[in-house]
Design a protein around this motif. Sequence first.
Motif, PDB file in Angstrom:
ATOM      1  N   ILE A 119       5.556  31.705  11.075  1.00  0.00           N
ATOM      2  CA  ILE A 119       4.956  31.254   9.820  1.00  0.00           C
ATOM      3  C   ILE A 119       5.977  31.272   8.687  1.00  0.00           C
ATOM      4  CG2 ILE A 119       3.232  31.787   8.057  1.00  0.00           C
ATOM      5  CD1 ILE A 119       1.393  32.755  10.249  1.00  0.00           C
ATOM      6  N   ALA A 120       6.730  32.337   8.570  1.00  0.00           N
ATOM      7  CA  ALA A 120       7.702  32.440   7.472  1.00  0.00           C
ATOM      8  C   ALA A 120       8.753  31.348   7.562  1.00  0.00           C
ATOM      9  CB  ALA A 120       8.359  33.817   7.478  1.00  0.00           C
ATOM     10  N   ASP A 121       9.204  31.031   8.780  1.00  0.00           N
ATOM     11  CA  ASP A 121      10.209  29.975   8.955  1.00  0.00           C
ATOM     12  C   ASP A 121       9.647  28.621   8.556  1.00  0.00           C
ATOM     13  OD1 ASP A 121      11.844  31.949   9.911  1.00  0.00           O
ATOM     14  OD2 ASP A 121      11.876  31.226  11.990  1.00  0.00           O
ATOM     15  N   GLN A 122       8.411  28.337   8.983  1.00  0.00           N
ATOM     16  CA  GLN A 122       7.820  27.049   8.641  1.00  0.00           C
ATOM     17  C   GLN A 122       7.546  26.950   7.144  1.00  0.00           C
ATOM     18  OE1 GLN A 122       7.791  24.507  10.372  1.00  0.00           O
ATOM     19  NE2 GLN A 122       6.370  23.075   9.397  1.00  0.00           N
ATOM     20  N   ALA A 123       7.131  28.051   6.537  1.00  0.00           N
ATOM     21  CA  ALA A 123       6.904  28.045   5.089  1.00  0.00           C
ATOM     22  C   ALA A 123       8.210  27.761   4.354  1.00  0.00           C
ATOM     23  CB  ALA A 123       6.316  29.376   4.645  1.00  0.00           C
ATOM     24  N   GLU A 124       9.308  28.293   4.858  1.00  0.00           N
ATOM     25  CA  GLU A 124      10.608  28.016   4.241  1.00  0.00           C
ATOM     26  C   GLU A 124      10.964  26.538   4.367  1.00  0.00           C
ATOM     27  OE1 GLU A 124      15.315  29.426   4.578  1.00  0.00           O
ATOM     28  OE2 GLU A 124      13.855  30.085   6.059  1.00  0.00           O
ATOM     29  N   LEU A 170       0.826  -1.200   0.000  1.00  0.00           N
ATOM     30  CA  LEU A 170       0.000   0.000   0.000  1.00  0.00           C
ATOM     31  C   LEU A 170       0.871   1.264   0.000  1.00  0.00           C
ATOM     32  CD1 LEU A 170      -2.609  -0.976   2.741  1.00  0.00           C
ATOM     33  CD2 LEU A 170      -2.862  -1.143   0.261  1.00  0.00           C
ATOM     34  N   PRO A 171       0.286   2.398  -0.374  1.00  0.00           N
ATOM     35  CA  PRO A 171       0.994   3.671  -0.198  1.00  0.00           C
ATOM     36  C   PRO A 171       1.272   3.909   1.288  1.00  0.00           C
ATOM     37  CG  PRO A 171      -0.921   3.956  -1.629  1.00  0.00           C
ATOM     38  CD  PRO A 171      -1.032   2.585  -1.034  1.00  0.00           C
ATOM     39  N   VAL A 172       2.460   4.408   1.578  1.00  0.00           N
ATOM     40  CA  VAL A 172       2.871   4.689   2.961  1.00  0.00           C
ATOM     41  C   VAL A 172       3.160   6.172   3.108  1.00  0.00           C
ATOM     42  CG1 VAL A 172       4.662   4.318   4.708  1.00  0.00           C
ATOM     43  CG2 VAL A 172       3.822   2.387   3.350  1.00  0.00           C
ATOM     44  N   THR A 173       2.569   6.787   4.123  1.00  0.00           N
ATOM     45  CA  THR A 173       2.900   8.165   4.466  1.00  0.00           C
ATOM     46  C   THR A 173       3.523   8.176   5.852  1.00  0.00           C
ATOM     47  OG1 THR A 173       2.063  10.429   4.685  1.00  0.00           O
ATOM     48  CG2 THR A 173       0.561   8.653   5.328  1.00  0.00           C
ATOM     49  N   ALA A 174       4.593   8.942   6.002  1.00  0.00           N
ATOM     50  CA  ALA A 174       5.408   8.900   7.216  1.00  0.00           C
ATOM     51  C   ALA A 174       5.264  10.178   8.022  1.00  0.00           C
ATOM     52  CB  ALA A 174       6.878   8.687   6.854  1.00  0.00           C
ATOM     53  N   ASP A 175       5.054  10.024   9.311  1.00  0.00           N
ATOM     54  CA  ASP A 175       5.081  11.156  10.226  1.00  0.00           C
ATOM     55  C   ASP A 175       6.551  11.440  10.554  1.00  0.00           C
ATOM     56  OD1 ASP A 175       4.992  12.914  12.364  1.00  0.00           O
ATOM     57  OD2 ASP A 175       3.302  11.926  13.333  1.00  0.00           O
ATOM     58  N   ILE A 176       7.058  12.563  10.059  1.00  0.00           N
ATOM     59  CA  ILE A 176       8.476  12.873  10.275  1.00  0.00           C
ATOM     60  C   ILE A 176       8.651  14.031  11.265  1.00  0.00           C
ATOM     61  CG2 ILE A 176       9.212  11.930   8.072  1.00  0.00           C
ATOM     62  CD1 ILE A 176       9.436  14.858   7.067  1.00  0.00           C
ATOM     63  N   GLU A 177       7.681  14.160  12.174  1.00  0.00           N
ATOM     64  CA  GLU A 177       7.737  15.187  13.210  1.00  0.00           C
ATOM     65  C   GLU A 177       8.001  16.551  12.570  1.00  0.00           C
ATOM     66  OE1 GLU A 177       9.319  13.952  16.984  1.00  0.00           O
ATOM     67  OE2 GLU A 177       9.703  11.944  16.215  1.00  0.00           O
ATOM     68  N   SER A 178       9.025  17.287  12.991  1.00  0.00           N
ATOM     69  CA  SER A 178       9.260  18.604  12.395  1.00  0.00           C
ATOM     70  C   SER A 178      10.315  18.566  11.298  1.00  0.00           C
ATOM     71  CB  SER A 178       9.654  19.614  13.475  1.00  0.00           C
ATOM     72  OG  SER A 178      10.865  19.249  14.096  1.00  0.00           O
ATOM     73  N   GLY A 179      10.701  17.360  10.891  1.00  0.00           N
ATOM     74  CA  GLY A 179      11.620  17.237   9.756  1.00  0.00           C
ATOM     75  C   GLY A 179      13.010  16.741  10.091  1.00  0.00           C
ATOM     76  N   PHE A 180      13.261  16.466  11.371  1.00  0.00           N
ATOM     77  CA  PHE A 180      14.560  15.929  11.796  1.00  0.00           C
ATOM     78  C   PHE A 180      15.719  16.792  11.311  1.00  0.00           C
ATOM     79  CE2 PHE A 180      11.794  12.102  11.564  1.00  0.00           C
ATOM     80  CZ  PHE A 180      11.742  11.853  12.924  1.00  0.00           C
ATOM     81  N   GLY A 181      15.635  18.081  11.594  1.00  0.00           N
ATOM     82  CA  GLY A 181      16.730  18.964  11.227  1.00  0.00           C
ATOM     83  C   GLY A 181      16.460  20.383  11.681  1.00  0.00           C
ATOM     84  N   ALA A 182      17.543  21.090  12.009  1.00  0.00           N
ATOM     85  CA  ALA A 182      17.401  22.464  12.495  1.00  0.00           C
ATOM     86  C   ALA A 182      17.152  23.445  11.367  1.00  0.00           C
ATOM     87  CB  ALA A 182      18.655  22.861  13.273  1.00  0.00           C
ATOM     88  N   THR A 183      17.633  23.138  10.170  1.00  0.00           N
ATOM     89  CA  THR A 183      17.554  24.085   9.065  1.00  0.00           C
ATOM     90  C   THR A 183      16.646  23.563   7.961  1.00  0.00           C
ATOM     91  OG1 THR A 183      19.394  23.154   7.812  1.00  0.00           O
ATOM     92  CG2 THR A 183      19.939  24.743   9.561  1.00  0.00           C
ATOM     93  N   ALA A 184      16.261  24.469   7.070  1.00  0.00           N
ATOM     94  CA  ALA A 184      15.452  24.073   5.911  1.00  0.00           C
ATOM     95  C   ALA A 184      16.206  23.070   5.049  1.00  0.00           C
ATOM     96  CB  ALA A 184      15.074  25.309   5.104  1.00  0.00           C
ATOM     97  N   LYS A 185      17.512  23.254   4.920  1.00  0.00           N
ATOM     98  CA  LYS A 185      18.332  22.315   4.142  1.00  0.00           C
ATOM     99  C   LYS A 185      18.269  20.915   4.757  1.00  0.00           C
ATOM    100  CE  LYS A 185      23.050  21.682   2.376  1.00  0.00           C
ATOM    101  NZ  LYS A 185      23.359  20.403   3.055  1.00  0.00           N
ATOM    102  N   ASP A 186      18.310  20.849   6.093  1.00  0.00           N
ATOM    103  CA  ASP A 186      18.190  19.553   6.765  1.00  0.00           C
ATOM    104  C   ASP A 186      16.858  18.882   6.439  1.00  0.00           C
ATOM    105  OD1 ASP A 186      20.651  19.883   8.061  1.00  0.00           O
ATOM    106  OD2 ASP A 186      19.723  20.816   9.818  1.00  0.00           O
ATOM    107  N   VAL A 187      15.791  19.677   6.426  1.00  0.00           N
ATOM    108  CA  VAL A 187      14.464  19.132   6.123  1.00  0.00           C
ATOM    109  C   VAL A 187      14.427  18.575   4.704  1.00  0.00           C
ATOM    110  CG1 VAL A 187      12.012  19.660   5.901  1.00  0.00           C
ATOM    111  CG2 VAL A 187      13.332  20.646   7.780  1.00  0.00           C
ATOM    112  N   ALA A 188      15.034  19.305   3.761  1.00  0.00           N
ATOM    113  CA  ALA A 188      15.092  18.817   2.380  1.00  0.00           C
ATOM    114  C   ALA A 188      15.800  17.475   2.308  1.00  0.00           C
ATOM    115  CB  ALA A 188      15.786  19.845   1.491  1.00  0.00           C
ATOM    116  N   GLU A 189      16.880  17.322   3.062  1.00  0.00           N
ATOM    117  CA  GLU A 189      17.622  16.060   3.067  1.00  0.00           C
ATOM    118  C   GLU A 189      16.784  14.944   3.683  1.00  0.00           C
ATOM    119  OE1 GLU A 189      21.162  17.080   5.170  1.00  0.00           O
ATOM    120  OE2 GLU A 189      22.076  18.123   3.449  1.00  0.00           O
ATOM    121  N   THR A 190      16.029  15.265   4.726  1.00  0.00           N
ATOM    122  CA  THR A 190      15.143  14.272   5.334  1.00  0.00           C
ATOM    123  C   THR A 190      14.100  13.792   4.334  1.00  0.00           C
ATOM    124  OG1 THR A 190      15.418  15.176   7.563  1.00  0.00           O
ATOM    125  CG2 THR A 190      13.434  13.871   7.145  1.00  0.00           C
TER     126      THR A 190
END
Length: 272
Positions: free
Chosen positions: A126-131, A78-98
Amino acid sequence: MTNEKAARFRALHTNTPPLLLPNCWDAASAAVIADAGAAAIATTSAGVAWSLGRPDGDRLDRDAAVALVERVAHAVDLPVTADIESGFGATAKDVAETLAAVAAAGAVGVNIEDADTATPGVLRPIADQAERLAAAREGAGPDLFINARIDTYLAGIGDPETRLEAVIERAAAYTAAGANGIFVPGVADPDTIAVLVQSILLPLNVMAGPGAPAPSALASLGVARISLGPQLASAAYAAARRATVSLLESDSYDAVEGGIDFATMQTLLDRP
């Protein structure tokens, strides 16, 4: 195959009735949920953390979380969707890698929350989360479904009279940043949910359970996706506790009757 599952998962958000997501916490629970007839599988960050011996709230590292996603994706068709909390990273770049790692592990969707776990009771600006969401979109590629979670109601943040307006403002910003869905856990009032459905352009996901409107009632309000969050894992752990207490205190094995038999579990997980 991943693209096919991604397309199937997206389509589940436009169907009636809503997509019902019982959340798993490991490969075995995913296999049981799939065998019970679910259309898709979601992980619960709390259940995953508990199963790995950690509390919830960004206390896992990325590698452990991604490895769990990979095991779940391998256990089901089946399709799987993952709860990744806040993205496992301090920066937007970290989130992209996650996001890139989660997609490579076989997930076709994620939840990303806007709570700042470093400061309990506070949401990211809001601006930080949007980033972070825009970076997630870039890291995930175009196919992966990004469900942007807004924790205003769940964490009881701000004046109750202004929470609805605050959620709608965040939802608009997250939509512009590339989210595919909006998740508002902690809200159960039908009138509030109806306003959210009308005010948010993307499919609305709510977390439901005892005391919340029934799935059919949420469907009539226009909710697109209904999750159980950690409640299925909690119920399973409660069953384990009851059985243990029965063994220790009641001179009985009755509490373990009705379990899924050994052969069935073997079959569910016997995959190449």
